[in-house]
Design a protein around this motif. Structure first.
Motif, PDB file in Angstrom:
ATOM      1  N   SER A  37       3.377   9.353  -6.543  1.00  0.00           N
ATOM      2  CA  SER A  37       3.972  10.690  -6.481  1.00  0.00           C
ATOM      3  C   SER A  37       4.871  10.972  -7.681  1.00  0.00           C
ATOM      4  O   SER A  37       5.427  12.062  -7.797  1.00  0.00           O
ATOM      5  CB  SER A  37       4.750  10.871  -5.174  1.00  0.00           C
ATOM      6  N   CYS A  38       4.990  10.000  -8.601  1.00  0.00           N
ATOM      7  CA  CYS A  38       5.826  10.138  -9.800  1.00  0.00           C
ATOM      8  C   CYS A  38       5.008   9.854 -11.057  1.00  0.00           C
ATOM      9  O   CYS A  38       5.406   9.003 -11.876  1.00  0.00           O
ATOM     10  CB  CYS A  38       7.005   9.183  -9.737  1.00  0.00           C
ATOM     11  N   PRO A  39       3.898  10.558 -11.270  1.00  0.00           N
ATOM     12  CA  PRO A  39       3.069  10.236 -12.446  1.00  0.00           C
ATOM     13  C   PRO A  39       3.828  10.467 -13.753  1.00  0.00           C
ATOM     14  O   PRO A  39       4.526  11.462 -13.910  1.00  0.00           O
ATOM     15  CB  PRO A  39       1.881  11.187 -12.320  1.00  0.00           C
ATOM     16  N   GLY A  40       3.710   9.506 -14.656  1.00  0.00           N
ATOM     17  CA  GLY A  40       4.369   9.621 -15.960  1.00  0.00           C
ATOM     18  C   GLY A  40       5.819   9.170 -15.966  1.00  0.00           C
ATOM     19  O   GLY A  40       6.430   9.058 -17.025  1.00  0.00           O
ATOM     20  N   PHE A  41       6.382   8.904 -14.809  1.00  0.00           N
ATOM     21  CA  PHE A  41       7.772   8.467 -14.719  1.00  0.00           C
ATOM     22  C   PHE A  41       7.838   6.949 -14.800  1.00  0.00           C
ATOM     23  O   PHE A  41       6.939   6.259 -14.362  1.00  0.00           O
ATOM     24  CB  PHE A  41       8.404   8.905 -13.389  1.00  0.00           C
ATOM     25  N   THR A  42       8.937   6.433 -15.349  1.00  0.00           N
ATOM     26  CA  THR A  42       9.184   5.003 -15.336  1.00  0.00           C
ATOM     27  C   THR A  42      10.163   4.727 -14.201  1.00  0.00           C
ATOM     28  O   THR A  42      11.318   5.143 -14.263  1.00  0.00           O
ATOM     29  CB  THR A  42       9.787   4.537 -16.673  1.00  0.00           C
TER      30      THR A  42
ATOM     31  N   LYS B  78       0.823  -1.206   0.000  1.00  0.00           N
ATOM     32  CA  LYS B  78       0.000   0.000   0.000  1.00  0.00           C
ATOM     33  C   LYS B  78       0.864   1.267   0.000  1.00  0.00           C
ATOM     34  O   LYS B  78       0.639   2.195  -0.763  1.00  0.00           O
ATOM     35  CB  LYS B  78      -0.920  -0.003   1.233  1.00  0.00           C
ATOM     36  N   ASN B  79       1.873   1.288   0.848  1.00  0.00           N
ATOM     37  CA  ASN B  79       2.768   2.446   0.917  1.00  0.00           C
ATOM     38  C   ASN B  79       3.623   2.566  -0.339  1.00  0.00           C
ATOM     39  O   ASN B  79       3.921   3.667  -0.792  1.00  0.00           O
ATOM     40  CB  ASN B  79       3.657   2.370   2.157  1.00  0.00           C
ATOM     41  N   LEU B  80       4.019   1.440  -0.902  1.00  0.00           N
ATOM     42  CA  LEU B  80       4.810   1.451  -2.126  1.00  0.00           C
ATOM     43  C   LEU B  80       3.999   2.030  -3.284  1.00  0.00           C
ATOM     44  O   LEU B  80       4.501   2.860  -4.050  1.00  0.00           O
ATOM     45  CB  LEU B  80       5.289   0.039  -2.453  1.00  0.00           C
ATOM     46  N   ILE B  81       2.748   1.635  -3.387  1.00  0.00           N
ATOM     47  CA  ILE B  81       1.859   2.174  -4.425  1.00  0.00           C
ATOM     48  C   ILE B  81       1.682   3.678  -4.240  1.00  0.00           C
ATOM     49  O   ILE B  81       1.734   4.451  -5.199  1.00  0.00           O
ATOM     50  CB  ILE B  81       0.501   1.434  -4.421  1.00  0.00           C
ATOM     51  N   SER B  82       1.537   4.095  -2.998  1.00  0.00           N
ATOM     52  CA  SER B  82       1.390   5.523  -2.691  1.00  0.00           C
ATOM     53  C   SER B  82       2.637   6.308  -3.110  1.00  0.00           C
ATOM     54  O   SER B  82       2.534   7.396  -3.682  1.00  0.00           O
ATOM     55  CB  SER B  82       1.132   5.695  -1.193  1.00  0.00           C
TER      56      SER B  82
END
Length: 138
Positions: free
Chosen positions: A116-121, A108-112
């Motif tokens: 915080s990095c939308p669009g980043f790989t 859950k925390n990892l997904i969160s």
């Protein structure tokens, strides 16, 4: 911590199971701790040269079989990166230099964090704490 099969892990990453790769990976799997290139080289009992160990570790890092961890003195350390050793933070003691593995980050925390990095790989996640360990604090 469970254990992976070295040949299956190499195969799952699209790699040939050469003698050197299998030998190095088996040593890493047995370790189940953070290690340096020199630690690994010494434990291989000079069965291969140091250049080969560096080359294989770099390849393993590129294929996400190991993760790089940096110590307080900026030297590279490594650990196995597999389902038995998920992403987790580390603590570097400034006094004794030991690197401690801390509890894994829950999904859950990892997904969160990833949100915080939308669009980043994201290719690698590394989280480190630095300070004085409990043993050195006493």
């Amino acid at each position: 911590m469970g254990r992976c099969d070295s040949k299956e892990l190499l195969k799952s990453k699209g790699m040939k199971a050469t003698k050197q790769r299998v030998q190095i990976l088996e040593e890493i799997i047995v370790k189940q701790r953070v290690f340096s290139v020199n630690d690994l080289y010494k434990e291989l009992n000079n069965d291969m040269d140091l250049v080969t160990v560096y080359r294989v570790l770099n390849l393993f890092n590129d294929k996400n079989i190991v993760r790089e961890i940096f110590s307080n003195n900026d030297s590279k350390m490594y650990e196995l990166s597999c389902i038995h050793n998920p992403v987790h933070p580390h603590f570097n003691c400034k006094k004794c230099g030991k690197i401690y593995c801390l509890e894994a980050i829950d999904e859950k925390n990892l997904i969160s964090l990833k949100k915080s990095c939308p669009g980043f790989t994201i290719e690698n996640i590394s989280m480190q704490f630095s300070g004085i360990c409990d043993k050195c604090s006493k």
